[in-house]
Design a protein around this motif. Sequence first.
Motif, mmCIF file in Angstrom:
data_model
loop_
_atom_site.group_PDB
_atom_site.id
_atom_site.type_symbol
_atom_site.label_atom_id
_atom_site.label_comp_id
_atom_site.label_asym_id
_atom_site.label_seq_id
_atom_site.Cartn_x
_atom_site.Cartn_y
_atom_site.Cartn_z
ATOM 1 N N GLN A 40 27.301 39.967 66.800
ATOM 2 C CA GLN A 40 26.247 39.232 67.496
ATOM 3 C C GLN A 40 24.908 39.943 67.303
ATOM 4 O OE1 GLN A 40 27.123 38.467 71.612
ATOM 5 N NE2 GLN A 40 25.509 36.941 71.765
ATOM 6 N N THR A 41 24.921 41.265 67.420
ATOM 7 C CA THR A 41 23.693 42.048 67.256
ATOM 8 C C THR A 41 23.142 41.929 65.836
ATOM 9 O OG1 THR A 41 24.355 43.618 68.964
ATOM 10 C CG2 THR A 41 22.705 44.370 67.378
ATOM 11 N N GLY A 46 18.386 40.427 62.532
ATOM 12 C CA GLY A 46 17.905 40.348 61.155
ATOM 13 C C GLY A 46 18.655 41.246 60.182
ATOM 14 N N THR A 47 19.534 42.100 60.682
ATOM 15 C CA THR A 47 20.279 43.011 59.813
ATOM 16 C C THR A 47 21.093 42.237 58.780
ATOM 17 O OG1 THR A 47 20.400 44.668 61.562
ATOM 18 C CG2 THR A 47 21.994 44.857 59.784
ATOM 19 N N LEU A 48 21.823 41.228 59.225
ATOM 20 C CA LEU A 48 22.662 40.448 58.309
ATOM 21 C C LEU A 48 21.797 39.723 57.275
ATOM 22 C CD1 LEU A 48 25.615 39.889 57.731
ATOM 23 C CD2 LEU A 48 25.495 37.945 59.289
ATOM 24 N N TYR A 73 33.039 50.619 61.672
ATOM 25 C CA TYR A 73 33.100 49.192 61.374
ATOM 26 C C TYR A 73 31.739 48.783 60.828
ATOM 27 C CZ TYR A 73 33.987 44.208 62.230
ATOM 28 O OH TYR A 73 34.177 42.849 62.094
ATOM 29 N N TYR A 74 31.744 48.060 59.691
ATOM 30 C CA TYR A 74 30.501 47.731 58.997
ATOM 31 C C TYR A 74 30.388 46.248 58.688
ATOM 32 C CZ TYR A 74 30.706 52.729 57.985
ATOM 33 O OH TYR A 74 30.791 54.086 58.102
ATOM 34 N N ALA A 75 29.169 45.751 58.709
ATOM 35 C CA ALA A 75 28.811 44.463 58.123
ATOM 36 C C ALA A 75 28.194 44.805 56.787
ATOM 37 C CB ALA A 75 27.797 43.734 59.002
ATOM 38 N N GLY A 76 28.703 44.204 55.696
ATOM 39 C CA GLY A 76 28.191 44.595 54.395
ATOM 40 C C GLY A 76 28.248 43.506 53.354
ATOM 41 N N VAL A 77 27.669 43.827 52.200
ATOM 42 C CA VAL A 77 27.659 42.930 51.043
ATOM 43 C C VAL A 77 27.794 43.770 49.774
ATOM 44 C CG1 VAL A 77 26.170 41.179 52.147
ATOM 45 C CG2 VAL A 77 25.121 43.011 50.787
ATOM 46 N N THR A 106 35.455 30.022 63.246
ATOM 47 C CA THR A 106 34.302 30.925 63.193
ATOM 48 C C THR A 106 34.688 32.141 62.359
ATOM 49 O OG1 THR A 106 34.998 32.191 65.132
ATOM 50 C CG2 THR A 106 33.590 30.263 65.547
ATOM 51 N N ALA A 107 33.707 32.922 61.960
ATOM 52 C CA ALA A 107 33.979 34.159 61.213
ATOM 53 C C ALA A 107 34.797 35.119 62.072
ATOM 54 C CB ALA A 107 32.661 34.807 60.783
#
Length: 159
Positions: A40-41, A46-48, A73-77, A106-107
């Motif tokens: 959610q954060t 704007g991080t994503l 835990y990471y959000a990444g590409v 949902t994701a």
Amino acid sequence: MTNYTLEEKESFTVTGFGTELKSDYTDFAGINKEKSDFWQTVSQDGTLDTLKAVATNDYIFAVNEAVNNKMMYYAGVMTEDSVPEASRVIQFPKGEYLVVKGEGRTAEELNNMLVGIAFGQVLPEAKNFAYVGGPNATVEMGQQNGLVIGEMWIPVVRK
């Protein structure tokens, strides 16, 4: 047993922003809440969007990795660009991966389902391969028929 495949993958790198998960590794409700709050954060601040802007494909990675005895835990590409403000560049080794495919509304639902299937069903029942550590990821690959589709990628070794 649930549908899964074993696939050979070349090594790849994921650049991401992360957080330390503080819940005990057996506290699935606590871990899922921390992950949900994190997504959610990064979605709202704007991080994503920063990551998506430099990505080499449309895949969004949710990476689990033990670093210095901490659950990270990471959000990444996947990206060729450097992202100076990113918190980690995560190396995935060349080798065999357990791949579990799925879809969710949902994701977050997709992630929870894939983790549950992979770690709750497939790996405990596996006779000829095992997960021995290293980063693993849920990979959000897009949408189809109003559902989020994706896969869980876990590096494994033959027993």
